[in-house]
Design a protein around this motif. Structure first.
Motif, short mmCIF file in Angstrom:
data_model
loop_
_atom_site.label_atom_id
_atom_site.label_comp_id
_atom_site.label_asym_id
_atom_site.label_seq_id
_atom_site.Cartn_x
_atom_site.Cartn_y
_atom_site.Cartn_z
N SER A 86 10.25 -2.55 -15.24
CA SER A 86 11.19 -2.30 -14.51
C SER A 86 11.67 -0.92 -14.03
N LYS A 87 10.44 -0.01 -14.36
CA LYS A 87 10.66 1.30 -14.10
C LYS A 87 11.18 1.92 -12.47
N SER A 88 11.93 2.48 -12.42
CA SER A 88 12.49 2.92 -10.85
C SER A 88 11.22 3.98 -10.51
N PHE A 89 11.33 3.93 -8.98
CA PHE A 89 10.45 4.57 -8.53
C PHE A 89 10.88 5.43 -7.19
N THR A 90 10.36 6.42 -6.67
CA THR A 90 10.94 7.31 -5.23
C THR A 90 10.33 6.28 -4.27
N ARG A 91 10.84 6.74 -3.12
CA ARG A 91 10.09 6.52 -1.90
C ARG A 91 8.94 6.97 -1.73
N ASN A 92 8.59 8.13 -1.96
CA ASN A 92 7.06 8.65 -1.98
C ASN A 92 6.19 7.99 -3.00
N ASP A 93 6.68 7.69 -4.14
CA ASP A 93 5.99 7.02 -5.42
C ASP A 93 5.27 5.47 -4.74
N ILE A 94 6.02 4.97 -4.07
CA ILE A 94 5.61 3.56 -3.42
C ILE A 94 4.72 3.89 -2.24
N ARG A 95 4.87 4.79 -1.40
CA ARG A 95 4.13 5.18 -0.31
C ARG A 95 2.69 5.67 -0.74
N LEU A 96 2.86 6.60 -1.74
CA LEU A 96 1.38 7.05 -2.15
C LEU A 96 0.77 6.04 -2.85
N LEU A 103 -7.20 4.86 0.79
CA LEU A 103 -8.02 6.10 1.15
C LEU A 103 -9.04 6.26 0.41
N LEU A 104 -9.10 5.95 -0.91
CA LEU A 104 -10.03 6.16 -2.00
C LEU A 104 -10.76 4.77 -1.89
N ALA A 105 -10.59 3.75 -1.13
CA ALA A 105 -11.26 2.40 -1.29
C ALA A 105 -12.64 2.56 -0.87
N ASP A 106 -13.21 3.49 -0.17
CA ASP A 106 -14.41 3.96 0.32
C ASP A 106 -15.29 4.33 -0.78
N GLU A 117 -4.08 15.78 3.82
CA GLU A 117 -4.26 15.99 5.06
C GLU A 117 -4.74 14.69 5.83
N LYS A 118 -5.41 13.79 5.01
CA LYS A 118 -5.77 12.35 5.72
C LYS A 118 -4.45 11.51 5.60
N ILE A 119 -3.48 11.68 4.71
CA ILE A 119 -2.34 10.96 4.76
C ILE A 119 -1.64 11.22 6.16
N SER A 120 -1.35 12.59 6.23
CA SER A 120 -0.86 13.05 7.54
C SER A 120 -1.38 12.57 8.74
N LYS A 121 -2.71 12.45 8.93
CA LYS A 121 -3.53 12.17 10.06
C LYS A 121 -3.49 10.76 10.27
N ARG A 122 -3.69 9.88 9.24
CA ARG A 122 -3.86 8.47 9.25
C ARG A 122 -2.36 7.80 9.50
N TYR A 123 -1.71 8.29 8.71
CA TYR A 123 -0.29 7.52 8.70
C TYR A 123 0.81 8.10 9.14
N GLY A 124 0.63 9.35 9.67
CA GLY A 124 1.51 10.23 10.52
C GLY A 124 2.85 10.61 9.40
N VAL A 125 2.52 10.69 8.15
CA VAL A 125 3.47 11.05 6.99
C VAL A 125 3.21 12.28 6.48
N ASP A 126 4.18 13.17 6.47
CA ASP A 126 3.76 14.59 6.00
C ASP A 126 4.50 14.51 4.49
N ILE A 127 3.67 14.64 3.53
CA ILE A 127 3.85 14.79 2.05
C ILE A 127 3.27 16.04 1.43
N ASP A 128 4.20 16.72 0.67
CA ASP A 128 3.63 17.90 0.25
C ASP A 128 2.56 17.85 -0.95
#
Length: 412
Positions: A86-96, A103-106, A117-128
């Motif tokens: 039951s460890k808590s997680f942030t919004r970015n934790d679950i999205r990442l 992305l790594l399934a290939d 960069e792939k996250i930004s292009k494919r999902y439209g989400v900017d994560i540092d």
């Protein structure tokens, strides 16, 4: 005001409450003095969300008392593992988590910058990129990913799942079902079963000390210190006395009681220059120290001293005490008693005297720990003697009190 959540950031916070609910129980809301009554309500609701079918309560003159009640021999899996899951997680934790898996399934390998960069292009989400890099390092440590270095870049790929495809995988999962119930860190085995959507349908345990999973976090740190031969600053608190002690010591070995199931940490305490055993469930905090150059020599000394320990005590003055118990046993009709003395005597010597009399003798650090075992031979004991006269007097005093209880004036 913080909202209630069944997820937790720190396991140490819930550890004390779960132990009190499970081991001690029957406390009213006012008797929990760790923090405020609001904190108690939140922790109780959190435990109820995990273990609702095992949570019960009753009423007394002190008010409503909540406790956990279950038959450990009838549960296929330790329900207290829920706290570790039951460890808590942030919004970015679950999205990442899901972004990286897809992305790594290939099967290809990518750098942290390429994945960002792939996250930004494919999902439209900017994560540092630094956040992505941190999550990749976390999954690398957990062996979800593997990494290969190309030039100055580190490239990540999903680790191949060799468990389900290996020969004998079914038998391997049978072993995991057993492991999750009997071994330290059984939570790992439970997580593997969850991962494969399996349940333990093979093993049930009559003596199942499930409460120890709450101490696995402390145990993991202690095992690391033992392996590295390092000192530690250890803080412990006894629930009985409420007294907190802090000591500088070198952890040397983990001991586990087969009768009570209690786990102990054996350390060399530097201030008193002696060995000491402390209950792991009392330990609150462990702060790693420097490497102890004498750790190897201390382990050798401990190995030489442990045979003289009846239980977990090294005695008050670090010297051995003698105990002599004379018994009357008929070897022809009661040979099982002699066998028990040899089997349970923990290195003591058994000598045949005249007739049907026998003498059991032992050198031990603390003969007081022996008294419960010695008393099991009541009715056959002719005399008890020893170098610690206070313990001998205690034995005869207890026997006299028992005699008065059963054969005193009222019972005569």
């Amino acid at each position: 005001m913080a909202e209630f959540s069944e997820l937790i950031k720190s396991f140490d916070k819930i550890r004390a409450y779960m132990r009190d609910f499970y081991l001690y129980g029957f406390k009213s809301r006012e008797e929990y003095t760790y923090k405020s009554a609001r904190t108690y309500d939140n922790e109780r609701r959190r435990i109820q969300s995990w273990l609702s079918e095992y949570l019960h309560w009753d009423y007394s003159t002190h008010g409503k008392r909540v406790f956990l009640s279950l038959d450990s021999a009838r549960v296929p899996q330790n329900p207290l593992y829920a706290a570790w899951k039951s460890k808590s997680f942030t919004r970015n934790d679950i999205r990442l988590h899901f972004f990286l898996q897809e992305l790594l399934a290939d099967g290809a390998a990518y750098t942290a910058d390429e994945l960002s960069e792939k996250i930004s292009k494919r999902y439209g989400v900017d994560i540092d990129p630094q956040t992505v890099r941190g999550k990749l390092r976390e999954y690398l440590a957990q062996e979800v990913l593997c990494a290969e270095r190309q030039g100055r870049s580190l490239r990540y790929r999903l680790r191949e799942d060799g468990v389900s495809s290996c020969k004998g995988a079914a038998a391997l999962f049978e072993a995991v079902k057993f492991f999750q119930g009997v071994a330290p860190f059984g939570f790992v085995g439970s997580t593997i079963l969850d991962w494969r959507h399996l349940e333990n349908d093979r093993f049930w345990f009559k003596h199942y000390f499930m409460i120890h999973t709450l101490d696995d976090g402390i145990l993991y740190r202690l095992l690391g210190l033992i392996r590295e031969g390092r000192c530690a600053c250890i803080e412990s608190c006894s629930p009985r006395h409420g007294k907190t002690t802090v000591m500088l010591a070198t952890p040397l070995r983990i001991l586990s009681g087969t009768q009570s199931g209690r786990q102990y940490l054996c350390v060399y305490e530097h201030r008193l220059h002696r060995f000491h055993n402390m209950r792991i469930d009392y330990i609150q905090q462990v702060l790693p120290g420097e490497h102890d150059p004498n750790a190897g020599r201390l382990r050798e000394r401990l190995a030489a001293n442990l045979p003289a320990c009846w239980g977990v005590s090294f005695g008050g003055k670090n010297r051995k005490e003698q105990l002599y118990m004379k018994l009357r046993v008929d070897p022809r009709r009661e040979g099982y008693v002699l066998e028990r003395l040899r089997r349970e005597g923990r290195g003591g010597e058994l000598l045949a005297l005249e007739g049907d009399q026998w003498l059991y003798s032992i050198n031990s650090f603390d003969t007081n720990e022996m008294l419960p075992w010695v008393k099991t031979f009541t009715g056959r004991i002719l005399s008890v003697e020893g170098s610690n006269q206070a313990i001998v007097a205690k034995f005869y005093r207890d026997v006299d009190r028992m005699y008065q209880m059963y054969f005193g004036e009222e019972g005569a």
